[in-house]
Design an enzyme around this catalytic site. Sequence first.
Site, PDB file in Angstrom:
ATOM      1  N   LYS A 269      64.567  46.008   5.451  1.00  0.00           N
ATOM      2  CA  LYS A 269      63.245  45.441   5.169  1.00  0.00           C
ATOM      3  C   LYS A 269      62.122  46.164   5.912  1.00  0.00           C
ATOM      4  CE  LYS A 269      65.519  42.617   7.066  1.00  0.00           C
ATOM      5  NZ  LYS A 269      66.772  42.586   7.871  1.00  0.00           N
TER       6      LYS A 269
ATOM      7  N   LYS B 201      59.800  40.909   5.593  1.00  0.00           N
ATOM      8  CA  LYS B 201      60.291  40.175   4.423  1.00  0.00           C
ATOM      9  C   LYS B 201      59.134  39.591   3.621  1.00  0.00           C
ATOM     10  CE  LYS B 201      64.678  39.113   6.681  1.00  0.00           C
ATOM     11  NZ  LYS B 201      65.506  38.113   7.375  1.00  0.00           N
TER      12      LYS B 201
END
Length: 402
Positions: free
Chosen positions: A98, A198
Amino acid sequence: MENKEIQIGLFGFGCVGQGLYDVLNMSQGLEARIVKFCVKDKNKKRSIDASNFTYDKEDILGRKDLDVVVELIDNANDAFEIVSRAMKNGVNVVTANKKMLAENFSELYKLQQENNVALIYEGSAGGSIPIIRNLEEYYDNELLSSLSGIVNGSTNYILSKMQFDNLTYEDALREAQENGFAEADPWLDVAGYDALYKLILLIVHAFGVILKPEDVLNVGIQNIRIHDIYFAREKQLRIKLLAYARKENDKIRAYVLPHFVSRESELFNVNYEYNAIEVEGAFSDKQMLAGKGAGSHPTGSAVLSDISALTYNYRYGYKKLKKNGANGTAEGANGIVEDDFPLKCYIRFSNPESLKELDILSIEEEYRSAKTNYVIANVSFKSLFNLKGNKDTELFVCVVED
C-alpha cells in the site's frame, strides 16, 4: 490465461508471501504455480527448500514465460522498481504494497494504460475484505458520499487490549508485537501511516481522485494513555483509529484520526485484529464490510483472489477516475481536498504550552487534575497538520462525533 497453469514469479516470502504459498497449495480451483521465489536474505531460515529461491531479481524480471509477477516485499522503493519493470515487460502484476501504491499511484496508473496490463491490489487496502473490487464493481455508478472504517489491525488490537484488559499502551503494543500483529518498528502503524496509504487507495476507487500522502492528515494513537480509555469508558464510548473520507459537492474531507465511537455505530464491536469499512451512498445508504484485515493467510487469500481474477482477464476499470479526467490526477487534486473547517476534538495534554500547536477556535469543556488534563474543543482542522509525523508531541487528539 484461461485453461492453463498460471506461471507466477514471487518477490518476497515473509508473512504474506508464506500465506500466499499456503493458500495456493490448499486451493482446489486454481491451476497456478510459483515457479521462482526472489528474496533478499540468504541466511534466513525458510519453510521450503532453498532450491526454490533466487536472490537476483533478473531471474524473474528477465523471464519471458511468466503470466503474473506478485510483489510482496517491504521496501516501497524496490517494490516500485519491480512493479514498473514487470508492467513495462507486458506482465500483469499483483501487489499488496500500500505504501508503494499510494506514493506512486499516478505513475502506476499511466503504466497500466501505456502497457495494456493489469495491476491488481485487493490485499493492500483491507486484508481479506474485498473492498476495492466492491467499490469498482458494485458501487461503480453509485454516488458515494462517504467511507470510513478501521483499516489497521495493529492499532485496533492495541486499543482493544487497552479497553478490555486495562493494559498500558506500552504493554498492549508489546503484546501485539509478540503475537505478530505489530512490527518490531511499529511507527507506520501506530502513527496512522498504514491507514493513510490504504485511505488514498480507497479514495481512488470511491471518488475517482488521486491524492498524495503528504496532503492528507494522519494522526495516530502513539500518544494514547490509559486515562483516555477511562474517559471513553465513562461515556460508554470506544476509541478507534478511523480512516475517513467524505465528499460534499466538489470537495473531499479526508483524514486518519482516532475517534470516539458510540454503541450505535457498527464499528463499536469491531475489535482486536478485525477491520471494517463502512460505505455510504446516495441510493444504497450505509453498508459495512468486515473481516480480518491483517495476517498471513487472510492477506494471502486476497492476493490469491487477485491472481484468480487475472485468469478471467480482470482489471480495474477506474470508471470514476476516467470520468474525472484531469481532476483524477494527483497534480489536478489541488483544491479538491478541504482543509479549512472546524473539527470537535478531545485533546489530552500534560503541559498547557503544548496546546499552542493547535488553533483552538472554542472550548466546550475543560478538565484538570493531578493525573490528567483535557479539553473538548473545536479546532481548526488545518492546524492538526502540526501533529502529522511528529514523534515528540505529548498531545492525544480524538474526534468527538456529535
